[in-house]
Scaffold this motif. Structure first.
Motif, PDB file in Angstrom:
ATOM      1  N   PRO B   5       0.867  -1.174  -0.148  1.00 16.85           N
ATOM      2  CA  PRO B   5      -0.084  -0.086  -0.197  1.00 16.85           C
ATOM      3  C   PRO B   5       0.888   1.230   0.254  1.00 16.85           C
ATOM      4  N   PRO B   6       0.237   2.545  -0.329  1.00 17.02           N
ATOM      5  CA  PRO B   6       1.168   3.547  -0.547  1.00 17.02           C
ATOM      6  C   PRO B   6       1.628   3.953   0.854  1.00 17.02           C
ATOM      7  N   VAL B   7       2.727   4.577   0.843  1.00 17.64           N
ATOM      8  CA  VAL B   7       3.629   4.982   2.129  1.00 17.64           C
ATOM      9  C   VAL B   7       3.521   6.497   2.201  1.00 17.64           C
ATOM     10  N   ASN B   8       3.695   7.133   3.480  1.00 15.83           N
ATOM     11  CA  ASN B   8       3.974   8.534   3.617  1.00 15.83           C
ATOM     12  C   ASN B   8       5.344   8.605   3.386  1.00 15.83           C
ATOM     13  N   ALA B   9       5.708   9.508   2.684  1.00 13.95           N
ATOM     14  CA  ALA B   9       7.137   9.639   2.177  1.00 13.95           C
ATOM     15  C   ALA B   9       7.471  11.312   1.980  1.00 13.95           C
ATOM     16  N   PHE B  10       8.464  11.692   2.215  1.00 14.92           N
ATOM     17  CA  PHE B  10       9.217  12.938   1.756  1.00 14.92           C
ATOM     18  C   PHE B  10      10.262  12.690   0.729  1.00 14.92           C
ATOM     19  N   VAL B  11      10.555  13.520  -0.028  1.00 11.62           N
ATOM     20  CA  VAL B  11      11.942  13.372  -1.006  1.00 11.62           C
ATOM     21  C   VAL B  11      13.004  13.873  -0.411  1.00 11.62           C
ATOM     22  N   LEU B  12      14.002  13.244   0.046  1.00 15.78           N
ATOM     23  CA  LEU B  12      15.282  13.939   0.604  1.00 15.78           C
ATOM     24  C   LEU B  12      16.111  14.372  -0.672  1.00 15.78           C
ATOM     25  N   GLN B  13      16.300  13.835  -1.734  1.00 16.78           N
ATOM     26  CA  GLN B  13      17.073  14.172  -2.879  1.00 16.78           C
ATOM     27  C   GLN B  13      16.408  13.430  -4.337  1.00 16.78           C
ATOM     28  N   ARG B  14      16.450  14.450  -5.349  1.00 15.04           N
ATOM     29  CA  ARG B  14      16.005  13.853  -6.585  1.00 15.04           C
ATOM     30  C   ARG B  14      17.075  14.179  -7.659  1.00 15.04           C
ATOM     31  N   ASP B  30       7.604   3.758   7.092  1.00 15.56           N
ATOM     32  CA  ASP B  30       7.589   2.647   7.534  1.00 15.56           C
ATOM     33  C   ASP B  30       8.563   1.836   6.982  1.00 15.56           C
ATOM     34  N   ARG B  31       9.782   2.507   6.127  1.00 15.49           N
ATOM     35  CA  ARG B  31      10.697   2.110   5.641  1.00 15.49           C
ATOM     36  C   ARG B  31      11.993   2.575   5.548  1.00 15.49           C
ATOM     37  N   GLY B  32      12.143   3.640   6.340  1.00 16.14           N
ATOM     38  CA  GLY B  32      13.117   4.601   6.249  1.00 16.14           C
ATOM     39  C   GLY B  32      13.637   5.073   5.235  1.00 16.14           C
ATOM     40  N   GLN B  33      14.786   4.992   4.871  1.00 15.30           N
ATOM     41  CA  GLN B  33      15.516   5.501   3.662  1.00 15.30           C
ATOM     42  C   GLN B  33      15.450   4.582   2.428  1.00 15.30           C
ATOM     43  N   ILE B  34      14.775   4.826   1.349  1.00 15.57           N
ATOM     44  CA  ILE B  34      14.737   3.996   0.272  1.00 15.57           C
ATOM     45  C   ILE B  34      15.279   4.696  -1.018  1.00 15.57           C
ATOM     46  N   LEU B  46      11.035  18.764  -2.803  1.00 14.69           N
ATOM     47  CA  LEU B  46      11.447  18.380  -1.391  1.00 14.69           C
ATOM     48  C   LEU B  46      10.581  19.048  -0.609  1.00 14.69           C
ATOM     49  N   TYR B  47      10.318  18.371   0.713  1.00 16.45           N
ATOM     50  CA  TYR B  47       9.663  19.275   1.647  1.00 16.45           C
ATOM     51  C   TYR B  47       8.177  19.350   1.327  1.00 16.45           C
ATOM     52  N   GLN B  48       7.696  18.283   0.622  1.00 14.54           N
ATOM     53  CA  GLN B  48       6.337  17.791   0.223  1.00 14.54           C
ATOM     54  C   GLN B  48       5.933  16.822   0.500  1.00 14.54           C
ATOM     55  N   PRO B  49       4.905  16.605   1.375  1.00 13.10           N
ATOM     56  CA  PRO B  49       4.325  15.267   1.813  1.00 13.10           C
ATOM     57  C   PRO B  49       3.812  14.534   0.734  1.00 13.10           C
ATOM     58  N   TYR B  50       4.202  13.381   0.526  1.00 15.48           N
ATOM     59  CA  TYR B  50       3.610  12.512  -0.536  1.00 15.48           C
ATOM     60  C   TYR B  50       3.032  11.154  -0.051  1.00 15.48           C
ATOM     61  N   HIS B  51       2.216  10.454  -0.852  1.00 16.32           N
ATOM     62  CA  HIS B  51       1.990   9.288  -0.546  1.00 16.32           C
ATOM     63  C   HIS B  51       2.509   8.667  -1.857  1.00 16.32           C
TER      64      HIS B  51
END
Lengths: 199, 228
Positions: B5-14, B30-34, B46-51
């Motif tokens: 299922p979708p996870v809560n995420a922020f982008v640290l780097q793109r 729920d998975r730390g850094q990936i 960056l700094y945008q809450p995503y699913h």
């Protein structure tokens, strides 16, 4: 076939080029259009031999000072700071800017190991401290990295230099339907008073 | 292939990848850094809450969909440095494939606080403390290396990682350590101690490569303050 492999490896060093694309390009240049391959090799070699960063603005130039920096008709006291040469060319196309540039070749990105030194910011600050610059226009990315870069430069210079940034918001000719929420929120928060005929 | 299922995420780097994609370094709850491949050249903030809808092998995740999960947090001025500092810390230290729900919440709250203009120092110290705990090296304020509870009247030395050693000639006052244990970061002496301790503890994990974002806090023009 060592030469072919070397060419593929070299092409893969280009941005956005993966192994399949590199192989396709190499075979195209060697099999289908060898004249284009030879022309590419000559042009690249000439460009590498003759072009170097302009001493003042860091854009590519065949002379120590690029055409813009050496142009007495341009206002050398107004400097537009851009992240890439692409952006310099875009601004030049507008035909409305008559100052000069400073090309950072990127923006601050700590996770990529890119700090002020990598962007040549000390060189820009040296020019500011040397006098002769009355305005810096920050034409940088609207994301946080661009904001941090502009802020860092601003933090390092005194009030004798005027600082400005490009306006942000709704692009010309675009419908609001096509804007992402971040752009729309900036456009709303930086809205401007409407000019009336009476003013 | 594993679909979740979708996870809560922020982008640290793109990082742009080929002509039509991004390589994203994500901070997920729920998975730390990936790291994930995301096809699409729309702006990724960056700094945008995503699913994030993620799929694929452990070492090569595909981000199928990135849906905005809240307003983007706008960090301007020197707050932009602080935001980059948070991302550099997370990118360098946050482990992969661990549940990081609590730290994720702290990261989000820190960004919201920075955006709202809340004093930055206590926010950053609290985040650093939680990050160290996430790493499994939270500073132990309950007892010293000998197993004795910390005493207000005792002086201590820090072992550079997460423990204190009682020492009469130690540079740390027990009462300040106890105040820090209770997060009294509004007291200037406690805030200064926290900065000193957490910086040492983080350096222990960061190794020899220093943080690029720390360079940004050094200003040269008098009157233009900075904080980190």
């Amino acid at each position: 076939m060592e030469a072919l492999e070397q060419l593929i490896v070299a092409l893969r060093r280009l941005p956005t080029i993966g192994p399949k694309t590199a192989r396709r390009l190499a075979l195209h240049l060697l099999q289908r259009d060898r004249a284009a391959g030879a022309e590419l090799a000559r042009s690249l070699s000439t460009a590498l031999d003759t072009l170097q960063p302009c001493r003042q603005c860091r854009q590519l130039s065949a002379t120590e000072l690029c055409g813009i920096c050496a142009d007495d008709e341009r206002d050398q006291q107004i400097v537009c700071v851009v992240e890439s040469l692409d952006e310099l060319y875009q601004i030049e196309q507008t035909g409305v800017f008559n100052g000069r540039y400073f090309v950072l070749n990127g923006h601050l990105s700590p996770l990529d190991g890119i700090g002020p030194e990598e962007l040549g910011i000390p060189q820009l600050l040296e020019q500011v401290r040397g006098g002769g610059i009355r305005e810096l226009i920050m034409a940088l990315s609207t994301q946080v990295e661009g904001e941090a870069t502009a802020q860092y430069i601003a933090d390092q210079i005194g009030p004798e230099v005027s600082l400005s940034t490009l306006a942000q918001g709704v692009p010309m000719g675009r419908s609001l339907n096509h804007l992402d929420p971040a752009t729309l929120s900036v456009a709303l928060s930086s809205r401007v008073a409407r000019q009336t005929d009476a003013e | 292939m594993i679909g979740l299922p979708p996870v809560n995420a922020f982008v640290l780097q793109r990082t742009p990848y080929r002509e039509d994609s991004w390589l994203l370094r994500l901070f997920t709850s729920d998975r730390g850094q990936i790291t994930a491949h995301y096809r699409g050249r729309d702006a990724v903030y960056l700094y945008q809450p995503y699913h994030a809808e993620l799929q694929g092998r452990d070492d090569w995740q595909r981000c199928q969909h990135l849906e905005i999960a809240g307003p983007v947090l706008r960090l301007t001025g020197q707050r932009a440095y602080l935001a980059l500092y948070l991302n550099e810390l997370c990118g360098r230290l946050l482990p992969r494939w661990v549940n990081a729900e609590s730290l994720f919440g702290t990261y989000y709250a820190t960004l919201k606080g920075l955006q709202a203009g809340t004093p930055a120092e206590p926010l950053l110290r609290y985040f650093e403390r939680r990050l160290l705990e996430q790493l499994g090296f939270g500073i132990d304020f309950r007892e010293d290396v000998a197993g004795e509870p910390l005493h207000a009247a005792q002086r201590y030395r820090f072992d550079g990682c997460n423990r204190f050693v009682a020492a009469d000639d130690g540079e740390l006052e027990g009462q300040l350590l106890l105040a820090l244990q209770n997060n009294h970061l509004d007291q200037p002496a406690v805030a200064l101690l926290a900065k000193h301790l957490f910086r040492q503890a983080l350096s222990y994990h960061l190794g020899e490569q220093s943080l690029v974002s720390r360079e940004l806090f050094r200003t040269r023009v008098p009157g233009k303050g900075s904080q980190s």
